[in-house]
Design a protein around this motif. Structure first.
Motif, PDB file in Angstrom:
ATOM      1  N   GLU A 192     -52.865 -24.900 -54.750  1.00 23.92           N
ATOM      2  CA  GLU A 192     -52.816 -24.918 -53.281  1.00 23.92           C
ATOM      3  C   GLU A 192     -53.320 -26.239 -52.716  1.00 23.92           C
ATOM      4  OE1 GLU A 192     -54.602 -21.422 -51.650  1.00 23.92           O
ATOM      5  OE2 GLU A 192     -52.823 -20.245 -52.231  1.00 23.92           O
ATOM      6  N   THR A 193     -54.363 -26.777 -53.341  1.00 27.59           N
ATOM      7  CA  THR A 193     -54.925 -28.027 -52.807  1.00 27.59           C
ATOM      8  C   THR A 193     -55.038 -29.116 -53.858  1.00 27.59           C
ATOM      9  OG1 THR A 193     -57.126 -27.163 -53.271  1.00 27.59           O
ATOM     10  CG2 THR A 193     -56.303 -26.874 -51.018  1.00 27.59           C
ATOM     11  N   HIS A 194     -54.895 -28.743 -55.136  1.00 25.73           N
ATOM     12  CA  HIS A 194     -55.101 -29.758 -56.162  1.00 25.73           C
ATOM     13  C   HIS A 194     -54.264 -29.458 -57.406  1.00 25.73           C
ATOM     14  CE1 HIS A 194     -58.170 -26.623 -57.022  1.00 25.73           C
ATOM     15  NE2 HIS A 194     -57.712 -26.800 -58.241  1.00 25.73           N
ATOM     16  N   VAL A 195     -54.313 -30.382 -58.337  1.00 23.84           N
ATOM     17  CA  VAL A 195     -53.538 -30.278 -59.580  1.00 23.84           C
ATOM     18  C   VAL A 195     -54.472 -30.003 -60.756  1.00 23.84           C
ATOM     19  CG1 VAL A 195     -52.153 -31.643 -61.236  1.00 23.84           C
ATOM     20  CG2 VAL A 195     -51.667 -31.789 -58.769  1.00 23.84           C
ATOM     21  N   PHE A 196     -54.013 -29.130 -61.645  1.00 23.53           N
ATOM     22  CA  PHE A 196     -54.723 -28.846 -62.893  1.00 23.53           C
ATOM     23  C   PHE A 196     -53.840 -29.392 -64.005  1.00 23.53           C
ATOM     24  CE2 PHE A 196     -55.911 -26.367 -66.567  1.00 23.53           C
ATOM     25  CZ  PHE A 196     -57.237 -25.980 -66.388  1.00 23.53           C
ATOM     26  N   MET A 197     -54.374 -30.312 -64.775  1.00 25.89           N
ATOM     27  CA  MET A 197     -53.579 -31.008 -65.792  1.00 25.89           C
ATOM     28  C   MET A 197     -54.082 -30.648 -67.184  1.00 25.89           C
ATOM     29  SD  MET A 197     -53.148 -35.143 -66.016  1.00 25.89           S
ATOM     30  CE  MET A 197     -52.225 -35.947 -67.314  1.00 25.89           C
ATOM     31  N   ILE A 198     -53.152 -30.455 -68.122  1.00 28.10           N
ATOM     32  CA  ILE A 198     -53.532 -30.146 -69.503  1.00 28.10           C
ATOM     33  C   ILE A 198     -53.024 -31.257 -70.421  1.00 28.10           C
ATOM     34  CG2 ILE A 198     -53.377 -28.479 -71.393  1.00 28.10           C
ATOM     35  CD1 ILE A 198     -52.597 -26.403 -69.195  1.00 28.10           C
ATOM     36  N   ASP A 199     -53.942 -31.951 -71.052  1.00 24.23           N
ATOM     37  CA  ASP A 199     -53.684 -33.054 -71.991  1.00 24.23           C
ATOM     38  C   ASP A 199     -53.075 -34.275 -71.287  1.00 24.23           C
ATOM     39  OD1 ASP A 199     -54.885 -31.660 -73.997  1.00 24.23           O
ATOM     40  OD2 ASP A 199     -53.045 -31.092 -75.033  1.00 24.23           O
ATOM     41  N   ASP A 200     -53.223 -35.447 -71.942  1.00 21.40           N
ATOM     42  CA  ASP A 200     -52.838 -36.691 -71.255  1.00 21.40           C
ATOM     43  C   ASP A 200     -52.234 -37.756 -72.167  1.00 21.40           C
ATOM     44  OD1 ASP A 200     -55.142 -37.739 -72.570  1.00 21.40           O
ATOM     45  OD2 ASP A 200     -56.396 -37.169 -70.883  1.00 21.40           O
ATOM     46  N   GLN A 201     -51.774 -37.332 -73.378  1.00 25.01           N
ATOM     47  CA  GLN A 201     -51.087 -38.257 -74.287  1.00 25.01           C
ATOM     48  C   GLN A 201     -51.926 -39.512 -74.565  1.00 25.01           C
ATOM     49  OE1 GLN A 201     -46.963 -38.538 -72.965  1.00 25.01           O
ATOM     50  NE2 GLN A 201     -46.608 -36.422 -73.536  1.00 25.01           N
ATOM     51  N   PHE A 202     -51.330 -40.700 -74.417  1.00 23.02           N
ATOM     52  CA  PHE A 202     -52.014 -41.934 -74.806  1.00 23.02           C
ATOM     53  C   PHE A 202     -52.429 -42.748 -73.578  1.00 23.02           C
ATOM     54  CE2 PHE A 202     -49.111 -41.025 -78.381  1.00 23.02           C
ATOM     55  CZ  PHE A 202     -50.015 -41.030 -79.435  1.00 23.02           C
ATOM     56  N   ASP A 203     -53.498 -43.474 -73.749  1.00 22.40           N
ATOM     57  CA  ASP A 203     -54.019 -44.389 -72.730  1.00 22.40           C
ATOM     58  C   ASP A 203     -52.916 -45.251 -72.103  1.00 22.40           C
ATOM     59  OD1 ASP A 203     -56.741 -46.037 -71.974  1.00 22.40           O
ATOM     60  OD2 ASP A 203     -55.092 -47.407 -72.459  1.00 22.40           O
ATOM     61  N   ARG A 204     -52.049 -45.821 -72.973  1.00 20.47           N
ATOM     62  CA  ARG A 204     -51.050 -46.777 -72.472  1.00 20.47           C
ATOM     63  C   ARG A 204     -49.980 -46.128 -71.604  1.00 20.47           C
ATOM     64  NH1 ARG A 204     -49.974 -45.661 -77.722  1.00 20.47           N
ATOM     65  NH2 ARG A 204     -47.889 -44.910 -78.226  1.00 20.47           N
ATOM     66  N   LEU A 205     -49.899 -44.783 -71.618  1.00 21.10           N
ATOM     67  CA  LEU A 205     -48.875 -44.112 -70.803  1.00 21.10           C
ATOM     68  C   LEU A 205     -49.426 -43.609 -69.462  1.00 21.10           C
ATOM     69  CD1 LEU A 205     -47.118 -41.981 -73.569  1.00 21.10           C
ATOM     70  CD2 LEU A 205     -46.370 -44.157 -72.584  1.00 21.10           C
ATOM     71  N   SER A 206     -50.712 -43.841 -69.225  1.00 17.80           N
ATOM     72  CA  SER A 206     -51.361 -43.218 -68.068  1.00 17.80           C
ATOM     73  C   SER A 206     -50.693 -43.551 -66.738  1.00 17.80           C
ATOM     74  CB  SER A 206     -52.834 -43.617 -68.014  1.00 17.80           C
ATOM     75  OG  SER A 206     -53.447 -43.237 -69.220  1.00 17.80           O
ATOM     76  N   GLU A 207     -50.356 -44.825 -66.528  1.00 22.43           N
ATOM     77  CA  GLU A 207     -49.761 -45.191 -65.238  1.00 22.43           C
ATOM     78  C   GLU A 207     -48.409 -44.506 -65.045  1.00 22.43           C
ATOM     79  OE1 GLU A 207     -51.314 -46.504 -62.707  1.00 22.43           O
ATOM     80  OE2 GLU A 207     -52.998 -46.508 -64.115  1.00 22.43           O
ATOM     81  N   LYS A 208     -47.649 -44.464 -66.130  1.00 25.03           N
ATOM     82  CA  LYS A 208     -46.344 -43.797 -66.095  1.00 25.03           C
ATOM     83  C   LYS A 208     -46.506 -42.306 -65.784  1.00 25.03           C
ATOM     84  CE  LYS A 208     -42.963 -46.005 -68.698  1.00 25.03           C
ATOM     85  NZ  LYS A 208     -42.252 -46.334 -69.893  1.00 25.03           N
ATOM     86  N   LEU A 209     -47.485 -41.710 -66.417  1.00 23.59           N
ATOM     87  CA  LEU A 209     -47.727 -40.285 -66.186  1.00 23.59           C
ATOM     88  C   LEU A 209     -48.166 -40.039 -64.741  1.00 23.59           C
ATOM     89  CD1 LEU A 209     -49.524 -39.435 -69.554  1.00 23.59           C
ATOM     90  CD2 LEU A 209     -47.339 -38.478 -68.773  1.00 23.59           C
ATOM     91  N   LYS A 210     -49.014 -40.919 -64.226  1.00 23.95           N
ATOM     92  CA  LYS A 210     -49.476 -40.759 -62.837  1.00 23.95           C
ATOM     93  C   LYS A 210     -48.299 -40.858 -61.865  1.00 23.95           C
ATOM     94  CE  LYS A 210     -54.200 -42.313 -63.567  1.00 23.95           C
ATOM     95  NZ  LYS A 210     -55.200 -43.372 -63.413  1.00 23.95           N
ATOM     96  N   THR A 211     -47.378 -41.789 -62.156  1.00 19.17           N
ATOM     97  CA  THR A 211     -46.192 -41.932 -61.298  1.00 19.17           C
ATOM     98  C   THR A 211     -45.353 -40.654 -61.346  1.00 19.17           C
ATOM     99  OG1 THR A 211     -46.182 -44.273 -61.835  1.00 19.17           O
ATOM    100  CG2 THR A 211     -44.167 -43.386 -60.863  1.00 19.17           C
TER     101      THR A 211
END
Ligand code: ZN
Length: 299
Positions: free
Chosen positions: A54-73
């Motif tokens: 409703e107000t926020h995102v719950f995320m499970i796992d985040d792969q690799f450091d180098r993909l973070s910006e791509k994932l955020k997009t």
């Protein structure tokens, strides 16, 4: 045997390296919509679960450091709500490698107790070698840990996370979104491929099978499953996967009871033959899988 083991260790250490030098390749993040509010993101490394609350995102796992910006997009293309919780299903670097990039004043990292301990152990040599900064080290670590289970509430949704013992590692947890009816199984399930079981980090074939049986008790025919690796799945497929693991386990145990050595079991293709064409083409081939089961059962 030793050569394979070294190969496996090298592969694993490269999987858990935060940035892989000289091996950059273009990774595309794809999005699967599993339920009204739950998505599965696939890029490189473990499958990611995204719940838009409703107000926020719950995320499970985040792969690799180098993909973070791509994932955020990608996540911001799904919602403009901020991430509040980032949950690690276990400690492997292809699931928790982006922790430092996602961790912030407003994001809380959550995992089972052993995940924090193992990430600490794995990263300390890298801190000493100055491969990662003290600041990133601290940001990589889960900030809230639990022993058996933890529950999150968000409007109509209840998010249950529960620990399963000695399965893929000793710190695995699954996350179930009750209303959306989606289960993220982390690496306690590799769909359409033999699983990797990290015996050195507390995993075992029996714990792995028990974890899947626990999942089957919770879900129903309509549940969407996010496996740690492989495409989205469901209860019927998980049921046949458990049968496969039990059959192979029985075959290997019979060989052990008859006095077979590891080398004999490794080359005995008949033990996994029925499943090799559908499951033996992934990261773990059939020889390696027989080796893992044998070693686990002999422990
Ligand atoms: Zn893993």
């Amino acid at each position: 045997m030793k050569k394979n083991l070294i190969f496996l260790l090298c592969l694993l250490s490269s999987l858990s390296t935060i940035s892989v030098k000289g091996q950059e390749k273009e990774v595309t993040i794809s999005v699967d919509t599993l339920a009204q509010h739950v998505y599965m993101l696939t890029g490189q490394g473990g499958n990611i679960g995204i719940y838009v609350g409703e107000t926020h995102v719950f995320m499970i796992d985040d792969q690799f450091d180098r993909l973070s910006e791509k994932l955020k997009t990608t996540i911001s293309s799904l919602t403009d709500r901020p991430i509040a919780f980032l949950f690690n299903t276990h400690m492997h670097g292809d699931h928790s490698g982006g922790n430092a990039r996602f961790n912030s004043e407003t994001v809380t990292l959550v995992a089972q107790d052993n995940v924090r301990e193992r990430i600490q152990l794995n990263l300390q040599p890298k801190v000493e070698a100055k491969e990662i900064s003290d600041e990133d080290y601290t940001k990589m670590l889960p900030e809230v840990t639990f022993s058996q289970d933890i529950t999150f509430y968000d409007g109509e949704e209840t998010i249950m996370a529960f620990h399963v013992h000695k399965a893929h590692t000793d710190g695995d947890a699954m996350v179930y979104f009750m209303q959306n009816n989606v289960l993220h199984m982390g690496d306690t399930y590799f769909s359409e491929r033999y699983p990797y079981i990290d015996l050195k980090s507390g995993g075992s074939i029996d714990g792995f099978i028990n974890a899947q049986k626990k999942a089957l008790m919770i879900i129903n025919d309509d549940t969407q499953i996010i496996p740690g690796h492989g495409r989205r799945s469901n209860k019927a497929e998980l049921e046949s996967y458990v049968l496969m693991l039990e059959n192979i386990r029985t075959n290997v145990q019979a060989q052990i009871d008859a006095g077979a050595t590891l080398e004999e079991v490794k080359v005995n293709a008949s033990l996994t033959k029925a499943y090799d064409s559908t499951n033996g083409i992934g990261f773990i081939n059939s020889d390696r899988f027989r080796e893992i089961i044998y070693t686990s059962l002999k422990k």
